[in-house]
Motif scaffolding. Structure first.
Motif, mmCIF file in Angstrom:
data_model
loop_
_atom_site.group_PDB
_atom_site.id
_atom_site.type_symbol
_atom_site.label_atom_id
_atom_site.label_comp_id
_atom_site.label_asym_id
_atom_site.label_seq_id
_atom_site.Cartn_x
_atom_site.Cartn_y
_atom_site.Cartn_z
ATOM 1 N N PHE A 17 -4.646 15.033 3.762
ATOM 2 C CA PHE A 17 -3.566 14.901 2.804
ATOM 3 C C PHE A 17 -4.199 14.883 1.420
ATOM 4 O O PHE A 17 -5.420 14.801 1.286
ATOM 5 C CB PHE A 17 -2.786 13.612 3.049
ATOM 6 N N LEU A 19 -3.964 12.947 -2.360
ATOM 7 C CA LEU A 19 -3.452 11.905 -3.239
ATOM 8 C C LEU A 19 -3.512 12.422 -4.673
ATOM 9 O O LEU A 19 -4.601 12.638 -5.217
ATOM 10 C CB LEU A 19 -4.297 10.626 -3.095
ATOM 11 N N THR A 82 -7.504 0.179 -1.407
ATOM 12 C CA THR A 82 -7.076 1.346 -2.191
ATOM 13 C C THR A 82 -8.043 1.753 -3.302
ATOM 14 O O THR A 82 -8.256 2.945 -3.527
ATOM 15 C CB THR A 82 -5.705 1.069 -2.837
ATOM 16 N N TYR A 99 -6.391 12.381 7.437
ATOM 17 C CA TYR A 99 -5.238 11.768 8.096
ATOM 18 C C TYR A 99 -5.598 10.371 8.610
ATOM 19 O O TYR A 99 -4.810 9.425 8.482
ATOM 20 C CB TYR A 99 -4.764 12.661 9.236
ATOM 21 N N CYS A 102 -5.721 8.032 5.710
ATOM 22 C CA CYS A 102 -4.359 7.720 5.266
ATOM 23 C C CYS A 102 -3.729 6.670 6.178
ATOM 24 O O CYS A 102 -3.110 5.710 5.708
ATOM 25 C CB CYS A 102 -3.525 8.998 5.261
ATOM 26 N N GLN A 105 -5.030 3.202 5.424
ATOM 27 C CA GLN A 105 -4.339 2.576 4.299
ATOM 28 C C GLN A 105 -2.936 2.117 4.696
ATOM 29 O O GLN A 105 -2.481 1.058 4.252
ATOM 30 C CB GLN A 105 -4.258 3.548 3.120
ATOM 31 N N VAL A 106 -2.260 2.895 5.529
ATOM 32 C CA VAL A 106 -0.922 2.520 6.004
ATOM 33 C C VAL A 106 -0.975 1.202 6.774
ATOM 34 O O VAL A 106 -0.044 0.394 6.704
ATOM 35 C CB VAL A 106 -0.323 3.646 6.878
ATOM 36 N N ILE A 179 0.751 13.807 -1.901
ATOM 37 C CA ILE A 179 1.372 12.494 -2.101
ATOM 38 C C ILE A 179 1.267 12.123 -3.574
ATOM 39 O O ILE A 179 0.155 11.978 -4.096
ATOM 40 C CB ILE A 179 0.670 11.428 -1.240
ATOM 41 N N CYS A 184 -1.742 5.951 0.251
ATOM 42 C CA CYS A 184 -0.789 6.424 1.263
ATOM 43 C C CYS A 184 0.262 5.356 1.486
ATOM 44 O O CYS A 184 0.120 4.494 2.373
ATOM 45 C CB CYS A 184 -1.527 6.739 2.565
ATOM 46 N N GLU A 185 1.285 5.392 0.672
ATOM 47 C CA GLU A 185 2.357 4.405 0.728
ATOM 48 C C GLU A 185 3.441 4.911 1.689
ATOM 49 O O GLU A 185 3.897 6.040 1.562
ATOM 50 C CB GLU A 185 2.918 4.222 -0.683
ATOM 51 N N GLN A 188 6.545 6.839 0.481
ATOM 52 C CA GLN A 188 6.248 8.178 -0.028
ATOM 53 C C GLN A 188 6.028 9.158 1.122
ATOM 54 O O GLN A 188 6.453 10.317 1.062
ATOM 55 C CB GLN A 188 5.000 8.143 -0.922
ATOM 56 N N LEU A 189 5.377 8.689 2.178
ATOM 57 C CA LEU A 189 5.132 9.556 3.335
ATOM 58 C C LEU A 189 6.432 9.925 4.035
ATOM 59 O O LEU A 189 6.576 11.043 4.526
ATOM 60 C CB LEU A 189 4.184 8.850 4.312
#
Length: 314
Positions: A17, A19, A82, A99, A102, A105-106, A179, A184-185, A188-189
């Motif tokens: 992804f 950012l 982050t 991925y 991301c 972070q999720v 994003i 990776c919020e 937003q995803l």
């Protein structure tokens, strides 16, 4: 429908992804790198000093400082989730994140956000017992109960993070997912997913309401009881001393929830995801940096412990 989608069962660790960060202006990148590196180092140093002071000084082996050291640890972890990746992308002029990165972070971002919120609620309970039941304080706030409260906070935070992970891991995304954020919020995803996210949108607001609203409600109730108890105290000196023990915690609560509410309102009003990302900087980077200053500058015990620690080192 998106022309090319990455189905959950076909994803690999090599999927990337992007950012987009806070700005595309190349002239701003060195300035942003220096600014966020400085803030991250201050965050790490300030919170580590709080933890070391609490561990090394026997005068701080009390429930209030035990919870404070755990809050500092959560703040360090919160920023580390982050900021290092953002610094790496700024330094290398790259916007990519795998991925797997991301998803990490999720998992971690909601974990430490919820941990902060629950620890602030636990600290409000600690102040409530200290002021409303001072004679029974050490009996009620036993080491066993303090450890249990921290473990429960971590357990519920882990539950929240796993729910976020399950929601995001079941989504299908288009190739070259961009994003408009520096992390990776999940919300937003959801906007960028090819698959239907209506259930996820409802669930994430429900989780936010429960695990954000419940601690805040408890904090407000605790301070209602605290203020009522303080106003019944006979002398102004006793009132001032009682209020002063709550000042730092109340400042952090206002900063944490006030900024969180500001980020939420700005995302609801603003149509620019980049502006939402800028607002999130305050929440994700600035607050963990300010917390040690709030607790040390307004607290004689912390300042004395830090000074004794410096003298031992010297």
């Amino acid at each position: 429908m998106c022309p090319i989608c990455i189905e959950p069962q076909n994803r690999t660790s090599g999927s990337e992804f992007f950012l987009l960060g806070l700005s595309d202006d190349p002239e701003l990148q060195p300035l942003l790198f220096g600014l966020f590196l400085s803030m991250y180092l201050v965050t790490m140093l300030g919170n580590l000093l709080i933890i070391l002071a609490v561990i090394s000084d026997c005068h701080l082996h009390t429930p209030m400082y035990f919870f404070l050291s755990n809050l500092s640890l959560a703040d360090i972890s919160f920023s580390t989730t982050t900021v290092p990746k953002m610094l790496l992308n700024l330094q290398t002029h790259s916007k990519s994140i795998t991925y797997a990165g991301c998803l990490t972070q999720v998992i971690l971002f909601p974990l430490f956000t919820c941990m902060d919120s629950l620890l602030l609620a636990v600290m409000a309970y600690d102040r409530l017992v200290a002021i409303c039941q001072p004679l029974h304080y050490l009996v009620i706030m036993s080491p066993r109960l303090c450890g249990l409260l921290v473990l429960l906070s971590f357990f519920f935070s882990l539950l929240v993070s796993q729910l976020h992970y399950l929601m995001v891991s079941q989504l299908s995304f288009c190739a070259d997912v961009e994003i408009p954020h520096f992390l990776c919020e999940p919300s937003q995803l959801f906007k960028l997913a090819c698959s239907d996210t209506s259930t996820n949108d409802i669930l994430i607001y429900f989780i936010g309401t429960i695990f954000g609203g419940a601690p805040l409600t408890w904090i407000l109730f605790s301070y209602y009881r605290i203020v009522s108890s303080i106003l019944r105290m006979p002398s102004s000196g006793s009132k001032y001393k009682a209020f002063s023990t709550c000042g730092s915690h109340l400042s952090v609560v206002c900063l944490f929830y006030g900024t969180g509410l500001g980020v939420y309102l700005s995302s609801a009003v603003s149509s620019s995801p980049r502006k939402d990302a800028v607002a999130s900087v305050m929440y994700t980077v600035v607050i963990p940096m300010l917390n040690p200053f709030i607790y040390s500058l307004r607290n004689r015990d912390i300042k004395s412990a830090l000074w004794r620690m410096v003298q031992r080192i010297g």
